[in-house]
Design an enzyme around this catalytic site. Structure first.
Site, mmCIF file in Angstrom:
data_model
loop_
_atom_site.group_PDB
_atom_site.id
_atom_site.type_symbol
_atom_site.label_atom_id
_atom_site.label_comp_id
_atom_site.label_asym_id
_atom_site.label_seq_id
_atom_site.Cartn_x
_atom_site.Cartn_y
_atom_site.Cartn_z
ATOM 1 N N ASN A 198 75.168 42.511 80.424
ATOM 2 C CA ASN A 198 76.500 43.121 80.395
ATOM 3 C C ASN A 198 77.506 42.087 79.898
ATOM 4 O OD1 ASN A 198 77.550 41.628 82.858
ATOM 5 N ND2 ASN A 198 75.804 42.728 83.754
ATOM 6 N N LYS B 13 82.922 51.884 97.801
ATOM 7 C CA LYS B 13 81.986 50.768 97.711
ATOM 8 C C LYS B 13 82.119 49.840 98.920
ATOM 9 C CE LYS B 13 80.308 47.273 94.439
ATOM 10 N NZ LYS B 13 80.448 46.728 93.063
ATOM 11 N N PHE C 191 82.961 42.922 94.647
ATOM 12 C CA PHE C 191 83.808 43.183 93.477
ATOM 13 C C PHE C 191 83.460 44.542 92.893
ATOM 14 C CE2 PHE C 191 85.013 38.901 93.856
ATOM 15 C CZ PHE C 191 86.059 38.638 92.985
ATOM 16 N N LYS D 198 78.848 49.430 101.385
ATOM 17 C CA LYS D 198 78.148 48.152 101.331
ATOM 18 C C LYS D 198 78.599 47.183 102.421
ATOM 19 C CE LYS D 198 76.972 49.052 96.595
ATOM 20 N NZ LYS D 198 76.570 48.535 95.285
ATOM 21 N N LYS E 242 56.813 39.665 71.607
ATOM 22 C CA LYS E 242 57.892 40.424 71.001
ATOM 23 C C LYS E 242 57.386 41.807 70.597
ATOM 24 C CE LYS E 242 60.987 40.515 67.018
ATOM 25 N NZ LYS E 242 61.419 39.853 65.777
#
Length: 406
Positions: A214, A341, A327, A345, A293
């Site tokens: 990401n 969240k 976060f 959590k 690969k």
């Protein structure tokens, strides 16, 4: 609160310059020693004599008007200050600061100083939202320049909107908070505490040359680790896929995958006091990882993914005395998703941001965040450097750990 503090007050040529007289007076009343630099434009709106009377010190307006032949005034003032406060800060001085222009007494001193700088912007609403001004403010924030955001209301130009310089009382309160923060750093409120910070974006291998990841750069997590270290903690930084230089005094564990990150956190968990989960961990990983690969074949390729362990949720269930900070990077309904969240959590604090906002995305040096606890919003932080955001998050954690819910 400000006794003995040396504040260099820069006054520029906005109509809000009239407020600078009250600001100067209030700083002096709180015990600060204030010296004033005025731009040529500022002197059209308020006199040097007024500021001289209020500050009890000579007022500087001209780089070449050296009042003491033994010193160079702009260097002497730059070295003297504990804080440089520019109020009002016009679009012009903001542009000069952002681009390193030094063509008068104030801009030259600003370029020379090593002291913290705080600005209180003031301008027409359309000027304030102009892309050039927004870019310049973001650049200054990324360098650690402190901002006193302008208020909203009727402006001198007749428009209604954001751009009015904050009231002197509010600015003095912000200055007090700044020095209070410096004192807290000196007190090292996290001394003896172990803080574990995760940072960066995890890497999930497809084959030896390809992976899923990401956009996280790790900058926010590194800033938090730096802040925790400054506050006296023993810091372990667990970092994935980042090219950043680690803060000094911090133990760094470098890794790639979500599984490796989970194992690293688990190894540190038992004696951890604060866990800050700022890493962007991949939710899924390839079910099969090729040792070679993968060669191109056909027009389509199907990649089967399986779910990774949820590190934050897992340690949220396991925590006993540990303080857990999560976060959430969102693009819509930030508060709703943040609170969901936090509860799911079992976090003590949840730091959320809208990554579509200017200055709040991945890979940049600034952020705009809101901090939540089980009761809702604790604090919203305006655009500022990630170092400043990290320091405020760790200050809150230190307060909560000591039992003070502020």
């Amino acid at each position: 609160m400000l006794t003995g503090k040396k504040i260099l007050l820069g006054i520029t040529g906005g109509i809000a310059a009239f407020k600078a007289a009250s600001l100067c007076s209030k700083l002096v009343q709180q015990g600060a020693e204030v010296r004033v630099i005025m731009t040529k434009s500022a002197t059209k709106l308020i006199t040097e004599l007024t500021l001289q009377a209020l500050s009890k010190n000579p007022v500087y307006t001209d780089t070449f008007d050296e009042k003491n032949p033994a010193t160079i005034a702009h260097i002497s003032l730059a070295d003297w200050a504990d804080l440089v406060l520019v109020a009002p800060a016009t679009a012009n001085i903001i542009g000069k600061m952002a681009n390193g222009i030094a063509d008068d007494m104030l801009s030259t001193t600003l370029l020379a100083t090593q002291a913290p700088i705080m600005i209180a912007p003031a301008m027409n609403v359309h000027m304030y939202v102009h892309p050039a001004v927004s870019r310049n403010l973001a650049e200054l924030a990324s360098r650690g320049v402190l901002m006193v955001e302008p208020g909203e209301g009727l402006l001198a130009c007749g428009y209604i909107g954001k751009g009015r310089m904050e009231e002197p009382e509010t600015i003095v309160a912000v200055v007090n908070s700044f020095f209070d923060r410096q004192n807290k750093i000196a007190l090292r409120p996290l001394a003896g505490k172990k803080v574990v910070v995760t940072a960066g974006g995890t890497v999930e291998r497809i084959d030896p040359v390809r992976y899923i990841s990401n956009d996280s750069s790790g900058k926010m997590g590194f800033a938090i680790a730096k802040a925790a270290c400054e506050l006296g903690a023993d810091v372990v930084l667990i970092a994935a896929n980042t090219k950043l230089a680690p803060p000094s005094g911090v133990k760094v564990i470098s890794l790639e995958s979500a599984k490796e990150m989970y194992d690293a956190v688990a190894a540190e968990w038992n004696d951890t006091d604060i866990l800050v989960k700022s890493a962007a961990v991949a939710d899924y990983r390839p079910k099969e990882v090729s040792e070679q690969k993968i060669k191109k074949s056909g027009d389509t390729m199907t990649l089967e993914l399986v779910k990774n362990i949820d590190i934050l949720e897992t340690f949220g269930r396991l925590k006993t005395s540990q303080f857990l900070i999560g976060f959430a990077a969102e693009t819509t309904n930030v508060e709703h998703y943040a609170m969901d969240k936090l509860h799911r959590k079992n976090c003590d604090l949840l730091v959320a941001n809208d990554v579509t906002k200017a200055g709040a995305g991945f890979g940049i040096d600034t952020n705009v965040v809101s901090i939540y606890d089980g009761d809702g919003l604790v604090e919203s932080l305006p655009l500022q450097s990630k170092d400043e955001v990290g320091l405020r998050i760790m200050e809150l954690a230190a307060q909560r750990l000591s039992g003070a819910k502020l």
